[in-house]
Design a protein around this motif. Structure first.
Motif, PDB file in Angstrom:
ATOM      1  N   PHE A   1       6.226   5.773  -7.068  1.00 61.74           N
ATOM      2  CA  PHE A   1       5.335   6.858  -6.700  1.00 61.74           C
ATOM      3  C   PHE A   1       5.287   7.888  -7.832  1.00 61.74           C
ATOM      4  O   PHE A   1       6.258   8.090  -8.547  1.00 61.74           O
ATOM      5  N   GLU A   2       4.128   8.511  -7.954  1.00 65.83           N
ATOM      6  CA  GLU A   2       3.930   9.506  -9.010  1.00 65.83           C
ATOM      7  C   GLU A   2       4.615  10.820  -8.628  1.00 65.83           C
ATOM      8  O   GLU A   2       4.540  11.269  -7.493  1.00 65.83           O
TER       9      GLU A   2
ATOM     10  N   TYR B   1       0.855  -1.188   0.000  1.00 61.57           N
ATOM     11  CA  TYR B   1       0.000   0.000   0.000  1.00 61.57           C
ATOM     12  C   TYR B   1       0.887   1.232   0.000  1.00 61.57           C
ATOM     13  O   TYR B   1       1.949   1.267   0.622  1.00 61.57           O
ATOM     14  N   SER B   2       0.445   2.279  -0.701  1.00 62.96           N
ATOM     15  CA  SER B   2       1.179   3.540  -0.747  1.00 62.96           C
ATOM     16  C   SER B   2       0.202   4.691  -0.569  1.00 62.96           C
ATOM     17  O   SER B   2      -0.903   4.664  -1.118  1.00 62.96           O
TER      18      SER B   2
ATOM     19  N   GLN C   1       0.056  -1.466  -5.155  1.00 64.51           N
ATOM     20  CA  GLN C   1       1.043  -1.867  -6.148  1.00 64.51           C
ATOM     21  C   GLN C   1       1.376  -3.347  -5.994  1.00 64.51           C
ATOM     22  O   GLN C   1       1.427  -3.866  -4.879  1.00 64.51           O
TER      23      GLN C   1
ATOM     24  N   LYS D   1       0.920   7.525  -1.742  1.00 65.39           N
ATOM     25  CA  LYS D   1       1.071   8.219  -3.015  1.00 65.39           C
ATOM     26  C   LYS D   1       0.568   7.313  -4.142  1.00 65.39           C
ATOM     27  O   LYS D   1       0.600   6.093  -4.023  1.00 65.39           O
ATOM     28  N   LYS D   2       0.131   7.899  -5.236  1.00 69.51           N
ATOM     29  CA  LYS D   2      -0.278   7.102  -6.389  1.00 69.51           C
ATOM     30  C   LYS D   2       0.924   6.388  -6.991  1.00 69.51           C
ATOM     31  O   LYS D   2       2.011   6.963  -7.046  1.00 69.51           O
ATOM     32  N   PRO D   3       0.747   5.125  -7.442  1.00 73.03           N
ATOM     33  CA  PRO D   3      -0.430   4.257  -7.318  1.00 73.03           C
ATOM     34  C   PRO D   3      -0.572   3.702  -5.904  1.00 73.03           C
ATOM     35  O   PRO D   3       0.415   3.266  -5.306  1.00 73.03           O
ATOM     36  N   GLU D   4      -1.788   3.743  -5.373  1.00 74.94           N
ATOM     37  CA  GLU D   4      -2.016   3.438  -3.968  1.00 74.94           C
ATOM     38  C   GLU D   4      -1.868   1.962  -3.648  1.00 74.94           C
ATOM     39  O   GLU D   4      -1.495   1.609  -2.519  1.00 74.94           O
TER      40      GLU D   4
END
Length: 308
Positions: free
Chosen positions: A145-146, A68-69, A76, A71-74
Motif C-alpha cells: 500500500f502507498e 483488490y485493495s 495487485q 489503497k493504491k495500488p488498487e
C-alpha cells in the motif's frame, strides 16, 4: 582463446556415456499397468483405519494471485501461499492430493482474484470435488500500500502480511477468518517519564486475527485497510518508506506525544476491533523489538463478542 588452447581441449564422452559414468542405468522391464483405470489406487482403499482425521491436504503451495485493495495500488499481482485441507473418516485411507492443485490451476486460468466471495466458491467446489462434507482454504500474501510522508507528501510502498481462511461444511455453512500483521513505531512511556530528555522507541509488530460475520460485504469495506488502521492509529507513530527531514521531525514528535507500552497497544487495538460491527471474535498480539534490550516485549488478548 588462442589456437594452442583450442587444440588441447578435452574430448568429453557423449552425454549418455557421462550419465552412465555417474550412475545411470538402462531402464528395466515394465510389468505394471500404465493406464489409470488399471493402476492400483491405495489412497481410495476402504477399511477401518482406526481414526477420523480432522484435516488432510497440502500446504506451502505458492502461486500467483491477484488482490483488490482500497489503497493504491488498487489491483495487485502478488504471491499467495496456500493451504488446502478437508477431513476424512476412518473408513478412508487417504485423500486425492492432485485434486487440490487441479482446482487451483483451473481458477488460475480464469484469472484468480482472491477475495472472500471467490474463496467461498472455491472451498465449496473443493469439498464437492473431494466428495467430502467439508473443506478449508487458507492463503497468505504480502499486501502493498502507498504511504506518503506527513510533511513532504512523498510516496513510497509499505507492506503488511495478510491471511484469509475460509472453511466450509455442508451442515453449518461458511466460517471466514482474516488476519493482518503490520509494523508500527512505539515509544516507551516509562523511558519518557524517568529520563531528563529523550525516550527510547522500538518497532512493533501487530498481528490481528478476526472472525467476520456471515453478512460481511467486502464491497462495503476493505478488511485489510480496517485492520491496518486499527493498528497504526493506536501506535506512537506510523512507519514510512520515505522521510525527508521535515517528515522525520513530525514523526519523531508524534511518537513522543503518544507513548505506548506493548500492553497499551493490544488494548487500544482491541477496542477498535470491538467497535467494528462485522467482527465477531478477535485476537490481537504485539511484539516490540526492544531497542535497549536483547529481548522482545509481547502482549496478547483474545475476545469473543458472541459470548457476551
Amino acid at each position: 582463446m588462442n589456437q594452442t588452447n583450442i587444440n588441447t581441449q578435452k574430448q568429453l564422452p557423449s552425454k549418455e556415456e557421462r550419465h552412465k559414468l555417474f550412475g545411470s542405468v538402462d531402464p528395466g522391464p515394465r510389468t505394471k499397468p500404465i493406464e489409470k483405470d488399471e493402476m492400483a489406487d491405495l489412497q481410495n482403499s476402504r477399511e477401518d483405519f482406526l481414526f477420523d482425521l480432522d484435516a488432510v491436504g497440502i500446504s506451502n503451495v505458492k502461486h500467483p494471485i491477484r488482490i483488490y485493495s482500497s489503497k493504491k495500488p488498487e489491483m495487485q499481482t502478488t504471491i499467495g501461499t496456500f493451504r488446502f485441507a478437508s477431513s476424512i473418516g476412518k473408513g478412508s485411507k487417504g485423500t486425492n492430493m492432485s485434486r487440490f492443485t487441479e482446482q487451483l490451476d483451473r481458477y488460475h486460468n480464469d484469472g484468480f482474484a482472491v477475495d472472500i466471495t471467490t474463496l467461498k466458491k472455491f472451498t465449496k467446489e473443493l469439498a464437492d470435488r473431494l466428495k467430502q462434507e467439508d473443506a478449508e482454504v487458507e492463503v497468505s500474501y504480502p499486501w502493498f500500500f502507498e504511504r506518503r510522508g506527513p510533511f513532504s507528501d512523498l510516496a513510497g510502498m509499505n507492506h503488511a502480511d495478510a491471511t484469509m481462511k475460509v472453511s466450509y461444511h455442508q451442515q453449518t455453512g461458511y466460517d471466514v477468518e482474516v488476519s493482518l500483521t503490520g509494523k508500527i513505531t512505539t515509544l516507551c512511556p516509562c523511558s519518557k517519564e524517568i529520563s531528563e530528555y529523550s525516550a527510547h522507541n522500538q518497532r512493533g509488530n501487530v498481528t490481528m486475527s478476526v472472525r467476520l460475520t456471515e453478512d460481511f460485504d467486502e464491497n462495503d469495506m476493505d478488511w485489510k485497510e480496517a485492520l491496518l488502521e486499527a493498528a497504526e492509529s493506536n501506535a506512537s507513530a506510523r512507519i514510512h518508506p520515505v522521510l525527508k527531514r521535515p517528515d522525520e521531525k513530525a514523526v519523531t514528535e508524534q511518537a513522543y506525544e503518544n507513548p505506548r507500552f506493548v500492553e497499551d497497544i493490544v488494548r487500544l487495538v482491541a477496542a477498535d476491533l470491538y467497535e467494528l460491527p462485522y467482527v465477531e471474535r478477535f485476537y490481537v498480539a504485539c511484539r516490540n523489538e526492544e531497542s535497549i534490550h536483547l529481548h522482545d516485549a509481547i502482549a496478547e488478548v483474545t475476545y469473543d463478542k458472541t459470548e457476551e
